[in-house]
Design an enzyme around this catalytic site. Structure first.
Site, PDB file in Angstrom:
ATOM      1  N   ASP A   9     -36.081 -16.229 -56.132  1.00  0.00           N
ATOM      2  CA  ASP A   9     -34.740 -15.802 -56.241  1.00  0.00           C
ATOM      3  C   ASP A   9     -34.717 -17.137 -57.202  1.00  0.00           C
ATOM      4  O   ASP A   9     -35.450 -18.182 -56.221  1.00  0.00           O
ATOM      5  CB  ASP A   9     -34.088 -15.224 -54.873  1.00  0.00           C
ATOM      6  CG  ASP A   9     -32.314 -16.150 -55.557  1.00  0.00           C
ATOM      7  OD1 ASP A   9     -32.501 -15.412 -56.270  1.00  0.00           O
ATOM      8  OD2 ASP A   9     -32.535 -16.845 -54.367  1.00  0.00           O
ATOM      9  N   ILE A  10     -33.614 -17.357 -57.565  1.00  0.00           N
ATOM     10  CA  ILE A  10     -33.226 -18.658 -57.675  1.00  0.00           C
ATOM     11  C   ILE A  10     -32.618 -20.359 -56.983  1.00  0.00           C
ATOM     12  O   ILE A  10     -32.961 -20.629 -56.200  1.00  0.00           O
ATOM     13  CB  ILE A  10     -32.867 -18.848 -59.228  1.00  0.00           C
ATOM     14  CG1 ILE A  10     -33.604 -18.571 -60.655  1.00  0.00           C
ATOM     15  CG2 ILE A  10     -32.238 -20.603 -59.947  1.00  0.00           C
ATOM     16  CD1 ILE A  10     -32.959 -18.288 -61.903  1.00  0.00           C
ATOM     17  N   ASP A  11     -31.023 -19.504 -57.320  1.00  0.00           N
ATOM     18  CA  ASP A  11     -30.497 -20.817 -55.879  1.00  0.00           C
ATOM     19  C   ASP A  11     -30.091 -20.145 -54.673  1.00  0.00           C
ATOM     20  O   ASP A  11     -30.926 -18.944 -53.852  1.00  0.00           O
ATOM     21  CB  ASP A  11     -28.703 -20.054 -56.771  1.00  0.00           C
ATOM     22  CG  ASP A  11     -28.478 -20.127 -57.678  1.00  0.00           C
ATOM     23  OD1 ASP A  11     -29.478 -21.013 -58.490  1.00  0.00           O
ATOM     24  OD2 ASP A  11     -27.739 -19.151 -59.010  1.00  0.00           O
ATOM     25  N   THR A  43     -33.534 -12.817 -61.467  1.00  0.00           N
ATOM     26  CA  THR A  43     -32.173 -12.883 -61.306  1.00  0.00           C
ATOM     27  C   THR A  43     -31.465 -12.254 -61.848  1.00  0.00           C
ATOM     28  O   THR A  43     -31.520 -11.180 -62.456  1.00  0.00           O
ATOM     29  CB  THR A  43     -32.471 -14.538 -62.490  1.00  0.00           C
ATOM     30  OG1 THR A  43     -30.664 -15.035 -62.958  1.00  0.00           O
ATOM     31  CG2 THR A  43     -33.099 -13.525 -63.607  1.00  0.00           C
ATOM     32  N   GLY A  44     -29.864 -12.452 -61.408  1.00  0.00           N
ATOM     33  CA  GLY A  44     -28.972 -11.568 -61.591  1.00  0.00           C
ATOM     34  C   GLY A  44     -28.452 -12.009 -63.657  1.00  0.00           C
ATOM     35  O   GLY A  44     -27.829 -10.662 -64.190  1.00  0.00           O
ATOM     36  N   LYS A 196     -33.523  -5.360 -57.785  1.00  0.00           N
ATOM     37  CA  LYS A 196     -34.839  -6.785 -57.749  1.00  0.00           C
ATOM     38  C   LYS A 196     -35.780  -5.889 -57.028  1.00  0.00           C
ATOM     39  O   LYS A 196     -36.711  -5.652 -57.571  1.00  0.00           O
ATOM     40  CB  LYS A 196     -34.168  -7.558 -56.739  1.00  0.00           C
ATOM     41  CG  LYS A 196     -33.074  -8.683 -57.369  1.00  0.00           C
ATOM     42  CD  LYS A 196     -33.219  -9.935 -56.909  1.00  0.00           C
ATOM     43  CE  LYS A 196     -32.012 -10.960 -57.238  1.00  0.00           C
ATOM     44  NZ  LYS A 196     -32.428 -11.959 -56.678  1.00  0.00           N
ATOM     45  N   ASP A 219     -33.091 -15.872 -50.206  1.00  0.00           N
ATOM     46  CA  ASP A 219     -32.064 -16.369 -48.958  1.00  0.00           C
ATOM     47  C   ASP A 219     -31.281 -16.115 -48.806  1.00  0.00           C
ATOM     48  O   ASP A 219     -30.707 -15.834 -47.909  1.00  0.00           O
ATOM     49  CB  ASP A 219     -31.613 -18.069 -49.794  1.00  0.00           C
ATOM     50  CG  ASP A 219     -30.536 -17.716 -50.422  1.00  0.00           C
ATOM     51  OD1 ASP A 219     -30.660 -17.578 -52.264  1.00  0.00           O
ATOM     52  OD2 ASP A 219     -29.580 -18.600 -50.815  1.00  0.00           O
ATOM     53  N   ASN A 222     -28.303 -10.662 -51.666  1.00  0.00           N
ATOM     54  CA  ASN A 222     -28.645  -9.652 -53.984  1.00  0.00           C
ATOM     55  C   ASN A 222     -29.457 -10.156 -53.606  1.00  0.00           C
ATOM     56  O   ASN A 222     -30.646  -9.495 -54.549  1.00  0.00           O
ATOM     57  CB  ASN A 222     -27.864 -10.263 -54.767  1.00  0.00           C
ATOM     58  CG  ASN A 222     -28.503 -11.920 -54.185  1.00  0.00           C
ATOM     59  OD1 ASN A 222     -28.507 -12.528 -53.860  1.00  0.00           O
ATOM     60  ND2 ASN A 222     -27.849 -12.023 -55.236  1.00  0.00           N
TER      61      ASN A 222
END
Length: 268
Positions: A9-11, A43-44, A196, A219, A222
């Site tokens: 994941d990114i954020d 990612t979204g 995902k 984290d 989602n």
């Protein structure tokens, strides 16, 4: 058994709170890739919205993949070609658009190249989506949307209003679609086969990678589907406490280069 695929994941995960990739994370990703591990950003956002991150991490070579639109697409990063594609149908579009009018909730739709708004009074959240994804924003009527392949649709509103919309959604929506609240003001609606988790699972199968050889790092809620889909779920120290209950490993926080710690400890 060694790990051969890591979905990240990114954020709150890959980047720190200043949205930076730390030198430690960069180095760990390069070592893993050199060792033959597939590093897959999940990612979204569309591909265009994460191209800078893929460039920074040198993940734009042949054989590199990215999970975009929360799992509706898996794309080759070098060409943008869809490796796995789970779009919404036009019938889905009409169903979701009609419900938005019934509920009085703003809506926009996203294709691989454009954000389309169906509201003459364009929502600030639609403008924000176009800005953060880097996609052009266009107005189209419901009749005009039939010729477009829609990757996902989003109900958008102030958080307290969106929560009311969620409470009023018909039960059939939860059965027919994959619904993800990605931010307090975005409710994403996708093909039931788009998540995902399913994207990671299908990508691993296509690449001949077993369940035990997969890892995901995330984290927030989602990320749950991809954490549940892999053999080695890793949750950040700053992650949701409920997610930590399903983790095989807890890594350091995103401020402490937790992705690097996870790769160095449990992959390399």
């Amino acid at each position: 058994m060694s790990i051969k695929l890591v979905a990240i994941d990114i954020d709150g995960t890959l980047v720190n709170n200043n949205r930076e990739i730390t030198p430690e994370v960069f180095e760990a990703v390069q070592k893993a890739k050199a060792a033959g591990v597939k590093i897959v950003i999940a990612t979204g956002r569309p591909l265009l919205g994460v191209k800078n991150i893929l460039e920074d991490l040198k993940l734009l070579d042949a054989g590199d993949y990215v999970i975009t639109y929360n799992g509706a697409l898996v794309q080759a990063t070098a060409t943008g070609e869809a490796f796995i594609d789970e779009p919404l149908t036009y019938d889905d579009y009409l169903d979701i658009e009609m419900e938005s009018r019934r509920l009085g909730t703003p809506l926009h739709s996203i294709t691989m190249s454009t954000v389309y708004t169906h509201n003459r009074d364009v929502s600030k959240y639609t403008i924000n989506e176009a800005y953060i994804t880097g996609l052009p924003l266009k107005y189209r009527t419901a009749e005009e949307m039939g010729k477009h392949e829609i990757v996902k649709m989003m109900y958008i509103d102030d958080p307290e209003k969106l929560d009311v919309t969620i409470e009023k959604l018909p039960q059939r929506f939860w059965e027919r679609y994959n619904i993800v609240k990605s931010t307090p003001f975005y409710l994403e609606i996708l093909n039931k086969n788009a998540s995902k988790g399913l994207a990671v699972q299908h990508l691993a199968e296509k690449l001949g990678i077993s369940h035990e050889e997969t890892m995901a790092i995330g984290d927030e809620e989602n990320d749950r589907s991809m954490l549940e889909a892999v053999g080695n779920p890793v949750v950040m120290a700053n992650g949701n406490p409920e997610l930590k209950k399903i983790a095989k490993y807890i890594t350091k926080s995103n401020e402490e280069s937790g992705v690097a710690h996870a790769i160095n400890e449990w992959v390399l």
